[in-house]
Design an enzyme around this catalytic site. Structure first.
Site, PDB file in Angstrom:
ATOM      1  N   LYS A   3     -13.069   4.585  -0.462  1.00  0.00           N
ATOM      2  CA  LYS A   3     -12.805   5.890  -1.062  1.00  0.00           C
ATOM      3  C   LYS A   3     -11.548   5.811  -1.931  1.00  0.00           C
ATOM      4  CE  LYS A   3     -10.435   9.419  -0.386  1.00  0.00           C
ATOM      5  NZ  LYS A   3     -10.204   9.830  -1.773  1.00  0.00           N
ATOM      6  N   GLU A  44      -0.264   0.902   4.449  1.00  0.00           N
ATOM      7  CA  GLU A  44       0.725   0.564   3.411  1.00  0.00           C
ATOM      8  C   GLU A  44       1.209   1.894   2.863  1.00  0.00           C
ATOM      9  OE1 GLU A  44       1.743  -2.385   2.827  1.00  0.00           O
ATOM     10  OE2 GLU A  44       0.173  -3.674   3.612  1.00  0.00           O
ATOM     11  N   CYS A 102       5.185   2.304  -4.935  1.00  0.00           N
ATOM     12  CA  CYS A 102       5.746   2.296  -3.583  1.00  0.00           C
ATOM     13  C   CYS A 102       7.008   1.439  -3.529  1.00  0.00           C
ATOM     14  CB  CYS A 102       4.710   1.773  -2.600  1.00  0.00           C
ATOM     15  SG  CYS A 102       4.070   0.158  -3.067  1.00  0.00           S
ATOM     16  N   GLU A 160      11.237  10.069  -1.023  1.00  0.00           N
ATOM     17  CA  GLU A 160      10.566   9.311  -2.076  1.00  0.00           C
ATOM     18  C   GLU A 160      10.377  10.260  -3.273  1.00  0.00           C
ATOM     19  OE1 GLU A 160       6.447   8.148  -1.300  1.00  0.00           O
ATOM     20  OE2 GLU A 160       6.923   6.127  -1.993  1.00  0.00           O
TER      21      GLU A 160
HETATM   22  P1  NAD Z   1      -1.920  10.015  -0.712  1.00  0.00           P
HETATM   23  O1  NAD Z   1      -1.460   9.747   0.671  1.00  0.00           O
HETATM   24  O2  NAD Z   1      -1.875  11.406  -1.195  1.00  0.00           O
HETATM   25  O3  NAD Z   1      -3.419   9.518  -0.906  1.00  0.00           O
HETATM   26  C1  NAD Z   1      -3.808   8.181  -0.637  1.00  0.00           C
HETATM   27  C2  NAD Z   1      -5.288   8.165  -0.329  1.00  0.00           C
HETATM   28  O4  NAD Z   1      -5.487   8.817   0.927  1.00  0.00           O
HETATM   29  C3  NAD Z   1      -6.148   8.918  -1.333  1.00  0.00           C
HETATM   30  O5  NAD Z   1      -7.369   8.239  -1.509  1.00  0.00           O
HETATM   31  C4  NAD Z   1      -6.372  10.246  -0.641  1.00  0.00           C
HETATM   32  O6  NAD Z   1      -7.536  10.899  -1.071  1.00  0.00           O
HETATM   33  C5  NAD Z   1      -6.482   9.810   0.798  1.00  0.00           C
HETATM   34  N1  NAD Z   1      -6.188  10.845   1.791  1.00  0.00           N
HETATM   35  C6  NAD Z   1      -5.456  11.960   1.637  1.00  0.00           C
HETATM   36  N2  NAD Z   1      -5.416  12.642   2.798  1.00  0.00           N
HETATM   37  C7  NAD Z   1      -6.136  11.927   3.704  1.00  0.00           C
HETATM   38  C8  NAD Z   1      -6.452  12.100   5.074  1.00  0.00           C
HETATM   39  N3  NAD Z   1      -6.016  13.137   5.768  1.00  0.00           N
HETATM   40  N4  NAD Z   1      -7.211  11.165   5.688  1.00  0.00           N
HETATM   41  C9  NAD Z   1      -7.633  10.084   5.011  1.00  0.00           C
HETATM   42  N5  NAD Z   1      -7.364   9.866   3.702  1.00  0.00           N
HETATM   43  C10 NAD Z   1      -6.619  10.782   3.055  1.00  0.00           C
HETATM   44  O7  NAD Z   1      -1.073   9.022  -1.642  1.00  0.00           O
HETATM   45  P2  NAD Z   1      -1.089   8.963  -3.234  1.00  0.00           P
HETATM   46  O8  NAD Z   1      -0.374  10.181  -3.725  1.00  0.00           O
HETATM   47  O9  NAD Z   1      -2.452   8.669  -3.729  1.00  0.00           O
HETATM   48  O10 NAD Z   1      -0.215   7.662  -3.505  1.00  0.00           O
HETATM   49  C11 NAD Z   1       1.170   7.659  -3.545  1.00  0.00           C
HETATM   50  C12 NAD Z   1       1.771   7.253  -2.213  1.00  0.00           C
HETATM   51  O11 NAD Z   1       1.249   5.991  -1.838  1.00  0.00           O
HETATM   52  C13 NAD Z   1       3.263   7.073  -2.262  1.00  0.00           C
HETATM   53  O12 NAD Z   1       3.824   7.547  -1.081  1.00  0.00           O
HETATM   54  C14 NAD Z   1       3.433   5.571  -2.359  1.00  0.00           C
HETATM   55  O13 NAD Z   1       4.671   5.073  -1.922  1.00  0.00           O
HETATM   56  C15 NAD Z   1       2.324   5.116  -1.504  1.00  0.00           C
HETATM   57  N6  NAD Z   1       1.965   3.751  -1.845  1.00  0.00           N
HETATM   58  C16 NAD Z   1       2.219   2.752  -0.950  1.00  0.00           C
HETATM   59  C17 NAD Z   1       1.939   1.439  -1.283  1.00  0.00           C
HETATM   60  C18 NAD Z   1       2.229   0.300  -0.344  1.00  0.00           C
HETATM   61  O14 NAD Z   1       1.641  -0.755  -0.509  1.00  0.00           O
HETATM   62  N7  NAD Z   1       3.084   0.468   0.652  1.00  0.00           N
HETATM   63  C19 NAD Z   1       1.386   1.152  -2.531  1.00  0.00           C
HETATM   64  C20 NAD Z   1       1.144   2.203  -3.412  1.00  0.00           C
HETATM   65  C21 NAD Z   1       1.419   3.499  -3.051  1.00  0.00           C
END
Ligand code: NAD
Length: 479
Positions: free
Chosen positions: A172, A247, A281, A375
């Site tokens: 997804k 992650e 991130c 962040e």
């Molecule tokens: P997000 O948490 O809003 O969404 C990530 C994914 O999770 C999306 O596909 C979203 O639809 C899904 N999601 C949302 N709520 C969910 C739930 N309750 N259950 C299951 N899935 C759910 O994050 P984002 O805004 O897409 O990305 C940015 C964030 O990701 C930042 O915090 C960034 O630091 C982090 N990030 C971490 C890494 C790493 O490798 N550590 C890499 C890139 C981004």
């Protein structure tokens, strides 16, 4: 404008409900594409397909699996422009960032293809009466959930390594970047992947996440996203006694000691803060500078920030493109305003046009400011002044996160002291905090996540270890 379907069991299909949602271009604000809005019924169909394909795919010889993954890499290499167009249009990637992400993903596919033939067990020379060993078996059906910021490579870590280890996948992508997720499905379809081995569904994370994680046919969950999302996923998976990797977010320190080459430090900091508008991130979240050079460093960084070309991300020279959406613009702006209200000096930036936020430099950042601890996920350099390396370490560790860090110094002893002492999954000396390679352990500690991705670390996460013994001759049982 194109309408996209989802990939389930090797077929392109609409959502059962018929619902769709709009995928916006963050630079123009226009609708870029229309995609299916899946719900629990579609999650069920995708899971059924992945579950049904798992026996055939796990029994497929590793070489055959590797060849499919390698072929996907070749197709991606040839389709760079097509993928770059999607990354720019729906993700707000600059042209340079899109090309960089595609190159990294080609490398990842080549590495994952080869790693499929490096799934290793162990033998135990502990009891001479038997052969004792471990086998590594695929987890089964993996649920992979990815974010929007590096949507191609971060999804591919999960998809390619799940497939190379013999798992099937329900994937997804983020709702801000669904088309790149569907393109990944298309890429593997073109590479000849077994139908059902990879299923891609688009729609709301919470609805689909809960449905997929609760499904008894799901054996493992891997997510990259915000810490709050990861916490929810971890709790849900734990309630179902399923294993997972997370992650998550970061507030990554870049420590700059007084002996540094200031121009080099400025370039490293600018790259670490401003690449992809700070929406990584691993972006540098706080720049921790020793007091004797902090003023000169801050002034030079502000000059550099003010000179960075901004605007249309499709122009090759643009460095600062749009933030992903209006919500993110508001968040970044509120962090900057909060810092200024609490006494930070705004050296440049702090303005925005639509979703393009000017590269911003704040000096005199202190612990009570949001930019110090939260962040920001925007192009904001937050400079904290410290007296010495010991204080730099205390400040670097003064965060709930622990993803990545950078240290700039010519002093080897201090470099080692900081590299060992910083609480993070990754530390880069004489570099910014942004770095990744296909075969290294990528990931963080504290609230930045659990588990690692890349190379043999992915092989271990995505396989189950099984202990097998073979008695060499009949053994004497006690009764
Ligand atoms: P997000 O948490 O809003 O969404 C990530 C994914 O999770 C999306 O596909 C979203 O639809 C899904 N999601 C949302 N709520 C969910 C739930 N309750 N259950 C299951 N899935 C759910 O994050 P984002 O805004 O897409 O990305 C940015 C964030 O990701 C930042 O915090 C960034 O630091 C982090 N990030 C971490 C890494 C790493 O490798 N550590 C890499 C890139 C981004």
């Amino acid at each position: 404008m194109q309408t996209y379907q989802m990939l389930i069991n090797g077929e392109w299909v609409d959502a059962v409900s018929g619902a769709t949602f709009d995928d916006l271009n963050p630079y123009s604000g226009e609708v870029y594409a229309r995609v299916q809005k899946a719900d629990a019924q579609d999650a069920d169909r995708a899971m059924a397909a992945a579950y049904a394909a798992r026996k055939t795919w796990s029994a497929t010889p590793p070489l055959e699996r590797s060849l499919v993954i390698a072929k996907a890499g070749h197709i991606l290499e040839d389709a760079r422009q097509e993928f770059a167009e999607v990354l720019i249009s729906e993700g707000g990637s600059t042209f340079g960032k899109a090309m960089f992400e595609i190159s990294q993903t080609v490398d990842l596919l080549a590495t994952a293809a080869a790693d499929g033939k490096r799934i290793l067990g162990e033998t135990f020379h502990t009891d001479p009466s038997k052969l004792s060993m471990t086998l590594r078996r695929p987890r089964g059906t993996v649920v992979a959930i990815s974010p929007w910021n590096f949507p191609l490579i971060l999804s591919m870590y999960k998809v390619a390594y799940s497939l190379t280890t013999g798992n099937t996948v329900v994937f997804k992508p983020a709702s801000e970047t669904p088309v790149i997720g569907l393109k990944i499905g298309e890429l593997f379809e073109r590479a000849g992947l077994l139908p059902g081995a990879l299923n891609v569904i688009t729609g709301p994370g919470k609805v689909l996440g809960d449905a997929l994680i609760d499904d008894p046919r799901c054996s493992f969950v891997t997510i990259t996203g915000e810490t709050v999302t990861g916490r929810h996923v971890a709790q849900r998976a734990a309630a179902n006694l399923k294993e997972y990797t997370l992650e998550l977010g970061g507030k990554n320190p870049l420590v700059i000691l007084a002996d540094s080459d200031i121009d080099y430090a400025v370039n490293a900091a600018a790259f670490g803060v401003f690449l992809h508008q700070g929406q990584i991130c691993m972006s540098v979240g706080r720049i921790i500078v020793e007091e004797p050079i902090v003023e000169e460093f801050a002034q030079k960084l502000a000059e550099k920030a003010a000179s960075l070309p901004k605007g249309d991300p499709s122009r090759p020279q643009t460095v600062i493109g749009p933030l992903i959406n209006d919500k993110q613009v508001k968040k970044v702006d509120s962090h900057v305003k909060d810092a200024v209200a609490k006494g930070a000096r705004l050296l440049t930036g702090g303005q925005y046009q639509d979703r393009v936020y000017d590269p911003t430099v704040l000096a005199g950042v202190t612990p009570e400011m949001l930019v110090y601890s939260e962040e920001t996920f925007g192009p904001v350099a937050s400079i904290v002044s410290v007296q010495n390396a010991q204080e730099a370490l205390v400040v670097a560790n003064d965060t709930t996160y622990g993803l990545s860090a950078g240290v700039i110094t010519k002093d080897l002893e201090k470099a080692i002291y900081l590299a060992e002492g910083i609480e993070a999954g990754m530390v880069h000396v004489n570099d910014a905090s942004i770095d990744a390679e296909a075969s290294v352990p990528f990931g963080g500690c504290k609230e930045s996540g659990q588990g690692r991705e890349g190379g043999r670390y992915s092989l271990e996460e995505l396989t189950e270890v099984k202990w097998v013994t073979i008695q060499k001759s009949q053994k004497a049982f006690p009764f």
